[in-house]
Design a protein around this motif. Structure first.
Motif, PDB file in Angstrom:
ATOM      1  N   TRP A 196     -12.236   6.898  -7.382  1.00 13.29           N
ATOM      2  CA  TRP A 196     -13.486   6.753  -6.638  1.00 13.29           C
ATOM      3  C   TRP A 196     -13.907   5.285  -6.642  1.00 13.29           C
ATOM      4  O   TRP A 196     -14.881   4.896  -7.283  1.00 13.29           O
ATOM      5  N   ASN A 197     -13.181   4.474  -5.921  1.00 15.54           N
ATOM      6  CA  ASN A 197     -13.450   3.044  -5.860  1.00 15.54           C
ATOM      7  C   ASN A 197     -13.769   2.576  -4.446  1.00 15.54           C
ATOM      8  O   ASN A 197     -13.782   1.383  -4.166  1.00 15.54           O
ATOM      9  N   GLY A 198     -14.006   3.538  -3.540  1.00  8.98           N
ATOM     10  CA  GLY A 198     -14.325   3.202  -2.161  1.00  8.98           C
ATOM     11  C   GLY A 198     -13.124   2.765  -1.347  1.00  8.98           C
ATOM     12  O   GLY A 198     -13.270   2.315  -0.207  1.00  8.98           O
ATOM     13  N   PHE A 199     -11.929   2.936  -1.884  1.00  9.65           N
ATOM     14  CA  PHE A 199     -10.716   2.422  -1.251  1.00  9.65           C
ATOM     15  C   PHE A 199      -9.746   3.550  -0.946  1.00  9.65           C
ATOM     16  O   PHE A 199      -9.470   4.394  -1.798  1.00  9.65           O
ATOM     17  N   CYS A 200      -9.234   3.560   0.294  1.00  9.43           N
ATOM     18  CA  CYS A 200      -8.213   4.540   0.708  1.00  9.43           C
ATOM     19  C   CYS A 200      -8.662   5.963   0.380  1.00  9.43           C
ATOM     20  O   CYS A 200      -8.037   6.649  -0.449  1.00  9.43           O
ATOM     21  N   GLU A 201      -9.726   6.399   1.035  1.00 11.94           N
ATOM     22  CA  GLU A 201     -10.288   7.724   0.770  1.00 11.94           C
ATOM     23  C   GLU A 201      -9.727   8.808   1.686  1.00 11.94           C
ATOM     24  O   GLU A 201     -10.224   9.926   1.703  1.00 11.94           O
ATOM     25  N   THR A 202      -8.696   8.471   2.458  1.00 11.39           N
ATOM     26  CA  THR A 202      -7.944   9.470   3.211  1.00 11.39           C
ATOM     27  C   THR A 202      -6.473   9.337   2.832  1.00 11.39           C
ATOM     28  O   THR A 202      -6.016   8.239   2.466  1.00 11.39           O
ATOM     29  N   PRO A 203      -5.720  10.416   2.926  1.00 10.47           N
ATOM     30  CA  PRO A 203      -4.293  10.319   2.566  1.00 10.47           C
ATOM     31  C   PRO A 203      -3.527   9.390   3.489  1.00 10.47           C
ATOM     32  O   PRO A 203      -2.575   8.728   3.060  1.00 10.47           O
ATOM     33  N   GLU A 204      -3.952   9.317   4.746  1.00 12.46           N
ATOM     34  CA  GLU A 204      -3.264   8.441   5.691  1.00 12.46           C
ATOM     35  C   GLU A 204      -3.442   6.976   5.305  1.00 12.46           C
ATOM     36  O   GLU A 204      -2.512   6.165   5.424  1.00 12.46           O
ATOM     37  N   GLN A 205      -4.658   6.610   4.845  1.00 13.79           N
ATOM     38  CA  GLN A 205      -4.887   5.236   4.399  1.00 13.79           C
ATOM     39  C   GLN A 205      -4.016   4.894   3.199  1.00 13.79           C
ATOM     40  O   GLN A 205      -3.404   3.817   3.149  1.00 13.79           O
ATOM     41  N   MET A 206      -3.963   5.795   2.219  1.00 18.65           N
ATOM     42  CA  MET A 206      -3.141   5.529   1.035  1.00 18.65           C
ATOM     43  C   MET A 206      -1.668   5.436   1.401  1.00 18.65           C
ATOM     44  O   MET A 206      -0.937   4.575   0.896  1.00 18.65           O
ATOM     45  N   ARG A 207      -1.231   6.307   2.283  1.00 11.79           N
ATOM     46  CA  ARG A 207       0.160   6.253   2.761  1.00 11.79           C
ATOM     47  C   ARG A 207       0.458   4.902   3.395  1.00 11.79           C
ATOM     48  O   ARG A 207       1.468   4.253   3.083  1.00 11.79           O
ATOM     49  N   ASP A 208      -0.439   4.460   4.272  1.00  7.63           N
ATOM     50  CA  ASP A 208      -0.198   3.210   4.993  1.00  7.63           C
ATOM     51  C   ASP A 208      -0.291   1.997   4.064  1.00  7.63           C
ATOM     52  O   ASP A 208       0.420   1.004   4.263  1.00  7.63           O
ATOM     53  N   TYR A 209      -1.153   2.080   3.057  1.00  8.75           N
ATOM     54  CA  TYR A 209      -1.281   0.994   2.083  1.00  8.75           C
ATOM     55  C   TYR A 209       0.035   0.814   1.320  1.00  8.75           C
ATOM     56  O   TYR A 209       0.559  -0.304   1.199  1.00  8.75           O
ATOM     57  N   ILE A 210       0.567   1.909   0.807  1.00  8.74           N
ATOM     58  CA  ILE A 210       1.835   1.838   0.069  1.00  8.74           C
ATOM     59  C   ILE A 210       2.961   1.391   0.983  1.00  8.74           C
ATOM     60  O   ILE A 210       3.814   0.577   0.603  1.00  8.74           O
ATOM     61  N   ASP A 211       2.950   1.868   2.224  1.00  5.43           N
ATOM     62  CA  ASP A 211       4.005   1.489   3.159  1.00  5.43           C
ATOM     63  C   ASP A 211       3.926   0.016   3.541  1.00  5.43           C
ATOM     64  O   ASP A 211       4.953  -0.608   3.826  1.00  5.43           O
ATOM     65  N   GLU A 212       2.718  -0.550   3.574  1.00  5.08           N
ATOM     66  CA  GLU A 212       2.615  -1.975   3.892  1.00  5.08           C
ATOM     67  C   GLU A 212       3.210  -2.831   2.780  1.00  5.08           C
ATOM     68  O   GLU A 212       3.817  -3.867   3.050  1.00  5.08           O
ATOM     69  N   ILE A 213       3.051  -2.405   1.537  1.00 12.63           N
ATOM     70  CA  ILE A 213       3.703  -3.139   0.442  1.00 12.63           C
ATOM     71  C   ILE A 213       5.217  -3.065   0.607  1.00 12.63           C
ATOM     72  O   ILE A 213       5.937  -4.026   0.376  1.00 12.63           O
ATOM     73  N   ASP A 214       5.701  -1.880   0.990  1.00  8.60           N
ATOM     74  CA  ASP A 214       7.096  -1.708   1.406  1.00  8.60           C
ATOM     75  C   ASP A 214       8.084  -2.212   0.371  1.00  8.60           C
ATOM     76  O   ASP A 214       8.938  -3.060   0.648  1.00  8.60           O
ATOM     77  N   ASN A 215       7.945  -1.691  -0.841  1.00  7.87           N
ATOM     78  CA  ASN A 215       8.862  -2.087  -1.897  1.00  7.87           C
ATOM     79  C   ASN A 215       9.151  -0.872  -2.774  1.00  7.87           C
ATOM     80  O   ASN A 215       8.236  -0.116  -3.111  1.00  7.87           O
ATOM     81  N   PRO A 216      10.418  -0.653  -3.137  1.00 11.19           N
ATOM     82  CA  PRO A 216      10.759   0.540  -3.906  1.00 11.19           C
ATOM     83  C   PRO A 216      10.153   0.583  -5.301  1.00 11.19           C
ATOM     84  O   PRO A 216      10.147   1.634  -5.930  1.00 11.19           O
ATOM     85  N   TRP A 217       9.628  -0.548  -5.780  1.00 10.44           N
ATOM     86  CA  TRP A 217       9.041  -0.565  -7.115  1.00 10.44           C
ATOM     87  C   TRP A 217       7.551  -0.254  -7.106  1.00 10.44           C
ATOM     88  O   TRP A 217       6.888  -0.341  -8.139  1.00 10.44           O
ATOM     89  N   VAL A 218       7.025   0.139  -5.951  1.00  4.11           N
ATOM     90  CA  VAL A 218       5.620   0.524  -5.825  1.00  4.11           C
ATOM     91  C   VAL A 218       5.540   1.927  -5.253  1.00  4.11           C
ATOM     92  O   VAL A 218       6.229   2.261  -4.281  1.00  4.11           O
ATOM     93  N   GLY A 219       4.709   2.769  -5.874  1.00  7.01           N
ATOM     94  CA  GLY A 219       4.543   4.133  -5.399  1.00  7.01           C
ATOM     95  C   GLY A 219       3.158   4.644  -5.739  1.00  7.01           C
ATOM     96  O   GLY A 219       2.244   3.879  -6.065  1.00  7.01           O
ATOM     97  N   SER A 220       2.997   5.958  -5.673  1.00 11.97           N
ATOM     98  CA  SER A 220       1.710   6.608  -5.908  1.00 11.97           C
ATOM     99  C   SER A 220       1.690   7.309  -7.261  1.00 11.97           C
ATOM    100  O   SER A 220       2.614   8.048  -7.599  1.00 11.97           O
TER     101      SER A 220
END
Length: 310
Positions: free
Chosen positions: A196-220
């Motif tokens: 609850w930090n006001g950031f990526c409060e929809t699954p689509e936002q979180m998906r797109d955030y991780i995808d923008e980093i686009d690195n196998p060493w970053v995930g959820s």
């Protein structure tokens, strides 16, 4: 030589890596059994994929007096599969943990970056962001030394005009990218927790955030209960898919807020179905109010019941 999987312009299939790396521990644990059955190496691809859920609690939930080894042993006796610790090291040393692992056989699966809330990658102050990168780098080193393979990270907090959603997005990604060479060399993942930090409060936002980093060493590092305030947990699981590497387990209800696992609004049968659909296999760590051995026993019972862990 360092283990590296490239960068954003690599031809490496990040999603393929995410889908398969979460099951590495399971695969290695099967090797002795395969050898004992004399299964030829060239027949290993005929085996069905293994799906297994492993249980742990946050280190701060263990509210008993005792040594690190005694706390490891308690969790083992209660049925937990392993341990999650914290960075910076608090109340223990690397030698303490090494001794506890040898004595109990309990693995450490990861650590939580305990500085990420107050010293944020998203801070409007450049010197604070630099400190946050330093703490994350240290957490990667601590995790590796303790035998784990992931650092839980909250990437920032939306606080106002100087720390907007866009600021958190851009600043945190810049900071995370600075530690990725170390992450790849150490073999430790940076896993983003939804909070609850006001950031990526929809699954689509979180998906797109991780995808923008686009690195196998970053995930959820997906928290099942945290998202229930915003929508069905199972929808998040299906949207994030194999970006999910680990789970935090808690419950939440519209009436009472955070509550005991199984007593809230999380639709656990649907959660189980969605986890099966994405073929999730890996660590499930309770993040609820802890206590003494009886409290931890009840948490383990509730967690294994709602997730149907054998």
């Amino acid at each position: 030589m360092p283990l590296r999987f490239g960068n954003s312009d690599s031809s490496f299939d990040r999603r393929h890596f995410l889908k398969n790396s979460a099951s590495c521990a399971v695969a290695f644990s099967l090797l002795p059994a395969l050898a004992s059955k004399n299964i030829a190496a060239d027949q290993s691809d005929l085996l069905p994929p293994a799906r297994k859920l492993f249980t742990a609690v946050k280190w701060g939930m263990i509210e008993i007096e005792g040594s690190v080894t005694e706390k490891f042993q308690l969790c083992k006796d209660l049925g937990y599969s392993g341990m999650e610790l914290v960075s910076p090291l608090e109340g223990f040393t690397i030698d303490d943990v090494s001794a506890a692992r040898r004595a109990t056989g309990m693995p450490v699966h990861g650590v939580v970056d305990m500085k990420h809330w107050n010293i944020r990658l998203s801070s409007p102050q450049e010197e604070v962001r630099a400190q946050a990168v330093g703490h994350l780098e240290q957490a990667l080193l601590d995790c590796h030394a303790l035998g784990g393979f992931s650092v839980l990270l909250v990437p920032g907090k939306v606080t106002g005009p100087e720390e907007t959603h866009e600021d958190v997005w851009k600043r945190s990604i810049q900071g995370i990218r600075k530690v990725l060479p170390s992450a790849s060399q150490l073999g430790v993942r940076v896993l983003i927790e939804n909070v609850w930090n006001g950031f990526c409060e929809t699954p689509e936002q979180m998906r797109d955030y991780i995808d923008e980093i686009d690195n196998p060493w970053v995930g959820s590092y997906f928290d099942i209960g945290n998202v229930r305030k915003f929508g069905p947990s199972e929808d998040w699981i299906r949207t994030l898919g194999n970006r999910i590497v680990k789970l935090d387990v808690k419950d939440w209800s519209q009436k009472d807020g955070f509550c005991k696992i199984g007593d809230g609004d999380v639709d656990w049968p649907e959660v189980r179905r969605s986890l099966a659909e994405i073929e999730f296999s890996g660590w499930c760590t309770a993040e609820v109010t802890g206590g003494d051995s009886e409290s931890l026993r009840d948490i383990h019972r509730r967690m294994t019941e709602v997730l149907e862990i054998d």
